[in-house]
Design a protein around this motif. Sequence first.
Motif, PDB file in Angstrom:
ATOM      1  N   MET A 169       0.821  -1.194   0.000  1.00 17.61           N
ATOM      2  CA  MET A 169       0.000   0.000   0.000  1.00 17.61           C
ATOM      3  C   MET A 169       0.866   1.259   0.000  1.00 17.61           C
ATOM      4  O   MET A 169       0.483   2.267  -0.575  1.00 17.61           O
ATOM      5  N   ALA A 170       2.033   1.170   0.661  1.00 16.47           N
ATOM      6  CA  ALA A 170       2.934   2.330   0.698  1.00 16.47           C
ATOM      7  C   ALA A 170       3.394   2.688  -0.710  1.00 16.47           C
ATOM      8  O   ALA A 170       3.485   3.863  -1.061  1.00 16.47           O
ATOM      9  N   ILE A 171       3.659   1.673  -1.520  1.00 14.33           N
ATOM     10  CA  ILE A 171       4.104   1.932  -2.896  1.00 14.33           C
ATOM     11  C   ILE A 171       2.976   2.579  -3.700  1.00 14.33           C
ATOM     12  O   ILE A 171       3.230   3.439  -4.542  1.00 14.33           O
ATOM     13  N   PHE A 172       1.734   2.196  -3.446  1.00 15.01           N
ATOM     14  CA  PHE A 172       0.602   2.832  -4.123  1.00 15.01           C
ATOM     15  C   PHE A 172       0.584   4.329  -3.832  1.00 15.01           C
ATOM     16  O   PHE A 172       0.463   5.152  -4.741  1.00 15.01           O
ATOM     17  N   PHE A 173       0.693   4.701  -2.539  1.00 15.71           N
ATOM     18  CA  PHE A 173       0.667   6.117  -2.183  1.00 15.71           C
ATOM     19  C   PHE A 173       1.905   6.849  -2.686  1.00 15.71           C
ATOM     20  O   PHE A 173       1.826   8.014  -3.082  1.00 15.71           O
ATOM     21  N   LEU A 174       3.042   6.168  -2.696  1.00 17.44           N
ATOM     22  CA  LEU A 174       4.255   6.776  -3.238  1.00 17.44           C
ATOM     23  C   LEU A 174       4.096   7.032  -4.738  1.00 17.44           C
ATOM     24  O   LEU A 174       4.468   8.096  -5.239  1.00 17.44           O
ATOM     25  N   THR A 175       3.523   6.082  -5.458  1.00 22.20           N
ATOM     26  CA  THR A 175       3.290   6.254  -6.896  1.00 22.20           C
ATOM     27  C   THR A 175       2.282   7.363  -7.163  1.00 22.20           C
ATOM     28  O   THR A 175       2.479   8.196  -8.045  1.00 22.20           O
ATOM     29  N   LEU A 176       1.218   7.411  -6.381  1.00 22.73           N
ATOM     30  CA  LEU A 176       0.230   8.486  -6.505  1.00 22.73           C
ATOM     31  C   LEU A 176       0.895   9.840  -6.240  1.00 22.73           C
ATOM     32  O   LEU A 176       0.668  10.804  -6.978  1.00 22.73           O
ATOM     33  N   HIS A 177       1.720   9.892  -5.222  1.00 18.71           N
ATOM     34  CA  HIS A 177       2.450  11.109  -4.876  1.00 18.71           C
ATOM     35  C   HIS A 177       3.325  11.546  -6.048  1.00 18.71           C
ATOM     36  O   HIS A 177       3.355  12.721  -6.420  1.00 18.71           O
ATOM     37  N   PHE A 178       4.041  10.590  -6.649  1.00 24.76           N
ATOM     38  CA  PHE A 178       4.888  10.875  -7.798  1.00 24.76           C
ATOM     39  C   PHE A 178       4.072  11.414  -8.971  1.00 24.76           C
ATOM     40  O   PHE A 178       4.474  12.379  -9.630  1.00 24.76           O
ATOM     41  N   LEU A 179       2.919  10.811  -9.235  1.00 22.48           N
ATOM     42  CA  LEU A 179       2.077  11.258 -10.350  1.00 22.48           C
ATOM     43  C   LEU A 179       1.560  12.679 -10.128  1.00 22.48           C
ATOM     44  O   LEU A 179       1.455  13.461 -11.079  1.00 22.48           O
ATOM     45  N   CYS A 238       2.580  16.757   3.959  1.00 24.22           N
ATOM     46  CA  CYS A 238       1.659  16.370   2.885  1.00 24.22           C
ATOM     47  C   CYS A 238       0.854  15.154   3.337  1.00 24.22           C
ATOM     48  O   CYS A 238       1.409  14.208   3.906  1.00 24.22           O
ATOM     49  N   PRO A 239      -0.453  15.147   3.082  1.00 16.95           N
ATOM     50  CA  PRO A 239      -1.279  13.992   3.469  1.00 16.95           C
ATOM     51  C   PRO A 239      -0.797  12.686   2.833  1.00 16.95           C
ATOM     52  O   PRO A 239      -0.876  11.629   3.465  1.00 16.95           O
ATOM     53  N   LEU A 240      -0.273  12.754   1.622  1.00 14.94           N
ATOM     54  CA  LEU A 240       0.217  11.528   0.988  1.00 14.94           C
ATOM     55  C   LEU A 240       1.480  11.016   1.672  1.00 14.94           C
ATOM     56  O   LEU A 240       1.685   9.811   1.789  1.00 14.94           O
ATOM     57  N   THR A 241       2.336  11.912   2.120  1.00 14.42           N
ATOM     58  CA  THR A 241       3.515  11.504   2.880  1.00 14.42           C
ATOM     59  C   THR A 241       3.084  10.811   4.169  1.00 14.42           C
ATOM     60  O   THR A 241       3.641   9.776   4.555  1.00 14.42           O
ATOM     61  N   PHE A 242       2.090  11.369   4.815  1.00 11.55           N
ATOM     62  CA  PHE A 242       1.551  10.781   6.044  1.00 11.55           C
ATOM     63  C   PHE A 242       1.036   9.370   5.774  1.00 11.55           C
ATOM     64  O   PHE A 242       1.321   8.427   6.527  1.00 11.55           O
ATOM     65  N   LEU A 243       0.273   9.195   4.697  1.00 12.69           N
ATOM     66  CA  LEU A 243      -0.266   7.871   4.362  1.00 12.69           C
ATOM     67  C   LEU A 243       0.846   6.891   3.992  1.00 12.69           C
ATOM     68  O   LEU A 243       0.774   5.710   4.341  1.00 12.69           O
ATOM     69  N   GLU A 244       1.868   7.380   3.284  1.00 15.97           N
ATOM     70  CA  GLU A 244       3.001   6.512   2.957  1.00 15.97           C
ATOM     71  C   GLU A 244       3.641   5.979   4.233  1.00 15.97           C
ATOM     72  O   GLU A 244       3.987   4.808   4.314  1.00 15.97           O
ATOM     73  N   GLU A 245       3.826   6.862   5.206  1.00 18.80           N
ATOM     74  CA  GLU A 245       4.468   6.459   6.451  1.00 18.80           C
ATOM     75  C   GLU A 245       3.612   5.486   7.249  1.00 18.80           C
ATOM     76  O   GLU A 245       4.129   4.584   7.900  1.00 18.80           O
ATOM     77  N   ILE A 246       2.301   5.645   7.201  1.00 18.05           N
ATOM     78  CA  ILE A 246       1.409   4.716   7.905  1.00 18.05           C
ATOM     79  C   ILE A 246       1.508   3.316   7.304  1.00 18.05           C
ATOM     80  O   ILE A 246       1.586   2.320   8.024  1.00 18.05           O
ATOM     81  N   TYR A 247       1.532   3.237   5.966  1.00 15.82           N
ATOM     82  CA  TYR A 247       1.510   1.939   5.297  1.00 15.82           C
ATOM     83  C   TYR A 247       2.889   1.392   4.958  1.00 15.82           C
ATOM     84  O   TYR A 247       2.992   0.341   4.336  1.00 15.82           O
ATOM     85  N   ARG A 248       3.932   2.075   5.364  1.00 13.77           N
ATOM     86  CA  ARG A 248       5.279   1.599   5.059  1.00 13.77           C
ATOM     87  C   ARG A 248       5.500   0.253   5.735  1.00 13.77           C
ATOM     88  O   ARG A 248       5.186   0.052   6.884  1.00 13.77           O
ATOM     89  N   ASP A 249       6.082  -0.682   4.966  1.00 12.44           N
ATOM     90  CA  ASP A 249       6.388  -1.995   5.514  1.00 12.44           C
ATOM     91  C   ASP A 249       7.861  -2.308   5.255  1.00 12.44           C
ATOM     92  O   ASP A 249       8.557  -1.547   4.612  1.00 12.44           O
ATOM     93  N   ILE A 250       8.319  -3.434   5.711  1.00 11.09           N
ATOM     94  CA  ILE A 250       9.734  -3.786   5.607  1.00 11.09           C
ATOM     95  C   ILE A 250      10.183  -3.874   4.156  1.00 11.09           C
ATOM     96  O   ILE A 250      11.263  -3.446   3.806  1.00 11.09           O
ATOM     97  N   SER A 251       9.369  -4.399   3.263  1.00 10.47           N
ATOM     98  CA  SER A 251       9.752  -4.556   1.866  1.00 10.47           C
ATOM     99  C   SER A 251       9.868  -3.217   1.138  1.00 10.47           C
ATOM    100  O   SER A 251      10.451  -3.142   0.072  1.00 10.47           O
ATOM    101  N   TYR A 252       9.328  -2.158   1.721  1.00 11.90           N
ATOM    102  CA  TYR A 252       9.356  -0.834   1.098  1.00 11.90           C
ATOM    103  C   TYR A 252      10.782  -0.386   0.795  1.00 11.90           C
ATOM    104  O   TYR A 252      11.085   0.119  -0.260  1.00 11.90           O
TER     105      TYR A 252
END
Length: 116
Positions: free
Chosen positions: A1-11, A52-66
Amino acid sequence: MAIFFLTLHFLIVLFLVVGFPVGLIWNNRRFRFFHAGLLLFVTCLMILQIPCPLTFLEEIYRDISYEGSFLANWLNQIIYLRWFQPNHVFILDMWFAALVFSSFFWYPVKKKNEKE
């Protein structure tokens, strides 16, 4: 999920950067106002030092594989500009916002009744 928010952030970052010349070429009223509004939102977050709200969401969903993900690693470096100091990013954002908002004066949007 963290990668999803990171990709959305990038877009969104890509839209803000590439959307400026596209908006000038296309000169669509809605597109330019949406682009400027989103840029205003991001600029206000920076001025008020609100994360940024997306940064916040990335940090919430960050996992070890990130950390090991190639895509996440590069998108993270691009979005957060690791090679810049935070005040340089702020100055760059202010300069870009001034350029975008001044474009409404030196290249006005089409009037509603003008033909595309």
